[in-house]
Each structure stands twice: as structure tokens, then as C-alpha cells.
Write an enzyme that holds these catalytic residues in place. Structure first.
Site, PDB file in Angstrom:
ATOM      1  CG  ASP A 103     -43.698 -40.378  70.839  1.00  0.00           C
ATOM      2  OD1 ASP A 103     -44.816 -39.854  70.968  1.00  0.00           O
ATOM      3  OD2 ASP A 103     -43.373 -41.026  69.836  1.00  0.00           O
ATOM      4  N   GLY A 130     -34.687 -42.074  77.767  1.00  0.00           N
ATOM      5  CA  GLY A 130     -33.915 -41.435  76.724  1.00  0.00           C
ATOM      6  C   GLY A 130     -34.607 -40.180  76.233  1.00  0.00           C
ATOM      7  CB  CYS A 138     -67.229 -54.224  90.587  1.00  0.00           C
ATOM      8  SG  CYS A 138     -66.282 -53.180  89.445  1.00  0.00           S
ATOM      9  CD  GLU A 156     -43.119 -44.548  67.730  1.00  0.00           C
ATOM     10  OE1 GLU A 156     -42.645 -43.491  67.264  1.00  0.00           O
ATOM     11  OE2 GLU A 156     -42.858 -44.960  68.877  1.00  0.00           O
ATOM     12  N   GLY A 182     -35.385 -35.349  71.771  1.00  0.00           N
ATOM     13  CA  GLY A 182     -35.834 -34.078  71.236  1.00  0.00           C
ATOM     14  C   GLY A 182     -37.165 -34.183  70.522  1.00  0.00           C
ATOM     15  N   GLY A 183     -37.692 -35.429  70.404  1.00  0.00           N
ATOM     16  CA  GLY A 183     -38.973 -35.644  69.756  1.00  0.00           C
ATOM     17  C   GLY A 183     -40.135 -35.527  70.719  1.00  0.00           C
ATOM     18  CD  GLU A 243     -64.507 -55.813  92.842  1.00  0.00           C
ATOM     19  OE1 GLU A 243     -64.851 -56.924  92.411  1.00  0.00           O
ATOM     20  OE2 GLU A 243     -64.469 -54.789  92.117  1.00  0.00           O
ATOM     21  CE  LYS A 271     -67.491 -58.448  90.426  1.00  0.00           C
ATOM     22  NZ  LYS A 271     -66.137 -57.903  90.118  1.00  0.00           N
TER      23      LYS A 271
END
Length: 587
Positions: A313, A307, A147, A418, A310-311, A41, A111
Site C-alpha cells: 500500500d 510513511g 448533467c 482495511e 515496504g508493503g 456545469e 437545471k
């Protein structure tokens, strides 16, 4: 009859490139005996083109490209997805399957069902078709669907009661074969549902069907690709997902036989492929990797920056980015501050070593002291959330400055949990062009990290890339002494259930409290935070969509609003600048 079903990866709006790549695929298919070609499509413009369709000359350029393809392959019948101009209808364009044969355009199938839910807004640009469409090829009546004409919203958790059944019209017309052009974006679990729906359909009508889906990432949407064939012998996926591919299918006596495939390099490959993976983390991993890779490439970038705290995410995003664009094209920036622990720095450096990405270490202590001192001299002491957000915003400043210098694209690392409750900082850790985990809840981020480590070889890593400590330690923003996420938030296992109910299922506060066994006031509080932080999400990076309800274009919520049905205190729902929880872990 040999059918070649081509799953392409178009660039939105780049008609010349898309047509040229399609021509290469058509030529390879013809060289391998195909006499009928099926493309996805809107393959000529890429899907979704959105308001590019309103730009003068866009639709006409697409039509010209299809005509040129028809002239280039006069001996091949082709069904190609493209917009086309229409007159005397509610909109000046249609979403069409263009039928080409004998060197020209011979018909157009428009469509019929234009979806207007979630990220879809096709009624904005297109007029619906006026009836079912089919054509004759070598004595075979072939019906065409686009679709939603096939899915009718049954593959998603949306209620739609369409008045017509385009597929039913083709059955009533006596079609011997149905071809479906699709551009269906990825949602977790959707691939299995679509396979089941096609199987149910062909069992009812005993008409063979071939469906081809677009592949690739376009902005927040990721398209998995895939060719599905279904006939009396069963329903099966017969092409690999997540990559361009051409599937060769022979039709004889109502039976579809897959004879091979052609990869993106034009090489003939034998056999057919297996079923849809049952492991949800596998498909989420592939979707996010493809989404990163194509967003980077299609925006003209070759490298990314993010960034590293150390976590979990930032470790997960760095790992996904390394898989998507290669570790040499990923720059991780460590920005330790006054409250960063040595353990977090060690965890970030362990990730650098396990993934092979490049890194810089740029502490923000001095900058933090200077900014805090400057503000304090005029406005008084800077403490609490204000001080925490100075740190987050300094990290955003460093990250963007380095990215500007290198010409790289910044990846935001926050997760859906978050982003939902505003536990993030505007112009701080929210900085970036692409939010990789913005539709992945915190609990799912942990699950995906563990899955990657368990399947590290299949993901292209010599050893588990994500440090165990990043997965197992309590999450912390490290913006004040001894800080932990759960100082401000409920356990993520509980919060994520609230988010699923409120955001993804649009349940009421009463229903959520009843289903989860939670205190009503708690549910009101957390759903209120979700609503009040809409202003942040309106300024967030593009969120890769993997769930039925992602933040972004598919969830249009007002900012200056009060949901009286939730029975909240009116004053508590008044948005204000930087409202909600601002302090986040460093990116």
C-alpha cells in the site's frame, strides 16, 4: 457553425481565477474561428461548491463574472455554467446554463433534475427549473441540458424514476442541436456507460449532441473531463481525458465534424481522440494521480509526505504521488520499530531508488520503549493490541511532525478493505489529509501495482517502480512477532467480495451468504465489523472516490446504531472507543 467545447479545471469558490482561465480559453477559441462557446456545469464556481453557495455574495459574484465575460466577448455566443439567484421558488438559487450574446446575458436555462443520491445533494441549494430551455443561433434551435437532465441516473447504479424527461422536451420542441453542460465525477466504468447512453439517445432522436464535462480533482471527487459528440455518423469521445482542453466542432447539415483542439497552453492541436480506454486499471491510475495532484495544489501545498513500510500500500501510494507531483516533492519516511523486518526496510529502500523520491529513516524503538514504560509504571503492562497501537500512533506522530516542519501534506496509505473492517489505527496509520487508496480494495491494489509495473514507461518511470517483493509477500502489520494480516482477517479475495456486496451494493446478509457461498455467521461477523467501525471512518482522511459507493460524503451511515435486520447479537453491535481491529501494518 463552429462550436468550442471547453473542459476547464476550476478551483471551488475561486471565481476570479476560474473566470480568468475561462476567458483565456474563450479567446483562444475565438482566435480559431469559434462563434459558439460551451463551458461545463458550474464552471464559474467549480463543482460542487456545496455550502459555499450559502455564503453571502457568492452567487452574486458568480453572476457578475458571467456578465463581465459576456461584455468581453460581445461577438460570441456563450453557454456558461453558473449559479444564479431566483425568486419565488423553494430555494434562492438555480444551477444554470447562462446564455450570453451581443455583450450581455440574454437567457438562463435552469437545471430541471436535481440529483440527491451518492455525493449529490443539489436539492439542498437549488430550485429546479420550470421547463425545457432552448435558444436560437444563426437559424439553429439549440437545446440546453445540464448533467442529470441528460443522464437521469442511468449512468450509475441508482434507481431513480424521474417524472419528466428534459431531453425529450427538447426533441418535442424541435431542437436542431443539443448542448450538455456536465460535472460528472469519475466512477470506474462510468465513462463507457455514458458514451453508450449518448449513442442510444441520438440514434433514437436523430438530433446531434455535444457534451462537455468538468476536469480536475475537487476534494474527494475526480472529474475526468472529456467532450462527447454524437450524430448520425456515430458517437465518439473527441478530447483527451484528465486535462483541460478545448474541442473545436463544426456543425453542418446536422453533422458534427471535429476540426481540432486547443491544449492548456493555447496551442492548436489536430485531429480527434480515441475511444474510452477498456483497461479499468488505466482509468483508475489516471483518476488517482489527478486526484492527488489537484488536492495538493488546490489546498496550497507543493509537497507530500507518507510513511514507507515496504508493503504494497505505501509503495503504491508513493508511486502514485511521484507521478502526480514529481519525485522531488515526495518524502517517504521509514519508521522501523521493534518488529520490523530487515526485508521490509530493504523493500522500502528499493522503492526509494526506483521512484527517485526523497526519504528519511527515523526508527521508533526508543520512543516506543519510553512510552510503554511510562504507561506501564502507572497502568500496568501494556500488551497486545494496546502495544501495537502505540507503535502505529508513534509513527503517525513522527509523520505529522516532519510534515509540519516541512509544510507538506500527509498522504494516508490504508486501503478500502482495511478501512471497511477497522483494521487501522485512529491517530496512527489513519493520520493524513488525503486517503489515496481508501476506495481501492486490497485485491485491486495488487492489480493496480502490477499494471503500473507493466506500463511503467507510460506512467513516467524508467523501470518498474514497485518492488516485486512488496507485491508478492504476505501482507503484515509487523507490530508483533511473526504477524500476518490473515491472522486477524480472512483472505482478502474473500473479504473484498463481502465488502463489495455490503458496502457497494447494500445487499442483505442472507443474500451475501447465498451469493458467495459463505457461512452466515461469517458474513454477520464481517458486516458487523464494517458497521461498528463507522466511527473511525468519520475521522478518516478525505477518500478519493473511484467506486459507486465510497466511504465519505456519498455514504452517510449512523454511528450509534444497530441494524436489527442483520440478526446480530445486540451487545456485539455497541460501538466503543477504538472498537474493531486496531492493529495495522506500519505506514
Amino acid at each position: 457553425m463552429r462550436i468550442a467545447a471547453i473542459q476547464s479545471n476550476p478551483v471551488i469558490g475561486d471565481i476570479a481565477r476560474n473566470a480568468a482561465m475561462l476567458a483565456e480559453s474563450i479567446q483562444a477559441a475565438v482566435d480559431n474561428g469559434a462563434d459558439l462557446v460551451l463551458a461545463s456545469e458550474m464552471v464559474i464556481t467549480g463543482y460542487p461548491p456545496r455550502d459555499l453557495l450559502l455564503r453571502q455574495g457568492m452567487v452574486e459574484a458568480a453572476e457578475a463574472a458571467v456578465s463581465e465575460l459576456a461584455a468581453t466577448f460581445p461577438a460570441t455566443t456563450m453557454v456558461i455554467g453558473s449559479p444564479r439567484r431566483v425568486v419565488d421558488r423553494s430555494r434562492p438559487a438555480a444551477n444554470s446554463a447562462i446564455i450570453c450574446s451581443n455583450g450581455g446575458v440574454t437567457a438562463a436555462c435552469d437545471k430541471l433534475l436535481l440529483p440527491t443520491y451518492d455525493i449529490f445533494n443539489e436539492d439542498r441549494w437549488f430550485s429546479p427549473g420550470t421547463g425545457g430551455c432552448w435558444f436560437e443561433h444563426d437559424g439553429t434551435r439549440i437545446g440546453v441540458l445540464l448533467c442529470e437532465d441528460l443522464w437521469q441516473a442511468r449512468d450509475v447504479s441508482v434507481d431513480r424514476d424521474y417524472e419528466i424527461s428534459p431531453a425529450g422536451q427538447l426533441i418535442e420542441a424541435g431542437c436542431d442541436l443539443i448542448l450538455t453542460l456536465s460535472a460528472s465525477p469519475f466512477i470506474r466504468g462510468k465513462l463507457r456507460t455514458q458514451l453508450d447512453l449518448i449513442g442510444q439517445f441520438t440514434r433514437r432522436c436523430s438530433t446531434p449532441l455535444v457534451c462537455v464535462n468538468q476536469v480536475g480533482g475537487n476534494d474527494e471527487l475526480v472529474f475526468p473531463g472529456g467532450v462527447i459528440v454524437s450524430d448520425g455518423s456515430g458517437t465518439r469521445r473527441v478530447s483527451p481525458l484528465w486535462t483541460p482542453w478545448t474541442t473545436l466542432v463544426d456543425l453542418a447539415s446536422g453533422t458534427l465534424e471535429v476540426t481540432g483542439g486547443i491544449d492548456s497552453a493555447g496551442r492548436l492541436q489536430p485531429g480527434q481522440f480515441g475511444d474510452v480506454p477498456d483497461d479499468p486499471m488505466s482509468e483508475i491510475y489516471e483518476a488517482l494521480v489527478l486526484g492527488i495532484r489537484d488536492f495538493v495544489a488546490k489546498t496550497g501545498h507543493s509537497a507530500v509526505a507518507l510513511g514507507l513500510s515496504g508493503g504494497i500500500d505505501s509503495a503504491l501510494v508513493a508511486t502514485l504521488a511521484a507521478a502526480a507531483v514529481g519525485p522531488d516533492s515526495v518524502l517517504g519516511i521509514l519508521m522501523p520499530g521493534p518488529y520490523s523486518s530487515s526485508g521490509s526496510v530493504d523493500d522500502a529502500m528499493e522503492l526509494v531508488g526506483s521512484t527517485g523520491i526523497r526519504h528519511l529513516k527515523i526508527p521508533i524503538d526508543t520512543a516506543h520503549q519510553l512510552v510503554s514504560s511510562s504507561i506501564s509504571s502507572q497502568a500496568g503492562d501494556v500488551e497486545g493490541v494496546a502495544d501495537e497501537n502505540i507503535q502505529a500512533r508513534l509513527r503517525g506522530l513522527v509523520l505529522m511532525a516532519v510534515a509540519n516542519k516541512e509544510g507538506s501534506l500527509v498522504l494516508a496509505t490504508g486501503n478500502k478493505s482495511e478501512l471497511a473492517v477497522g483494521y487501522c489505527t485512529l491517530y496512527g496509520d489513519m493520520s493524513g489529509a488525503l486517503s489515496v487508496l481508501g476506495d481501492l480494495l486490497k485485491t485491486d491494489a495488487w492489480s493496480l501495482a502490477r499494471w503500473i509495473n507493466q506500463n511503467h514507461e507510460a506512467c513516467g518511470f524508467d523501470s518498474p517502480p514497485i518492488p516485486i517483493n512488496s507485491i508478492e509477500k504476505p501482507p503484515s502489520a509487523e507490530l508483533r512477532p511473526d504477524q500476518c494480516d490473515q491472522d486477524s482477517l480472512p483472505p482478502y479475495e474473500q473479504l473484498d467480495q463481502v465488502i463489495r456486496c455490503w458496502v457497494e451494493r447494500e445487499m442483505s446478509v442472507d443474500a451475501i451468504a447465498d451469493q458467495l457461498g459463505m457461512d452466515m455467521e461469517q458474513v454477520r461477523h464481517w458486516t458487523g465489523l464494517i458497521d461498528r467501525n463507522e466511527h473511525k471512518r468519520n475521522q478518516a482522511a478525505v477518500v478519493l472516490k473511484i467506486s459507486p459507493r465510497a466511504f465519505g460524503s456519498g455514504r452517510l451511515m449512523p454511528i450509534a446504531a444497530r441494524d436489527s435486520s442483520a440478526n446480530r447479537d445486540a451487545g456485539a453491535t455497541t460501538p466503543r472507543s477504538d472498537s474493531g481491529y486496531e492493529a495495522t501494518r506500519p505506514v
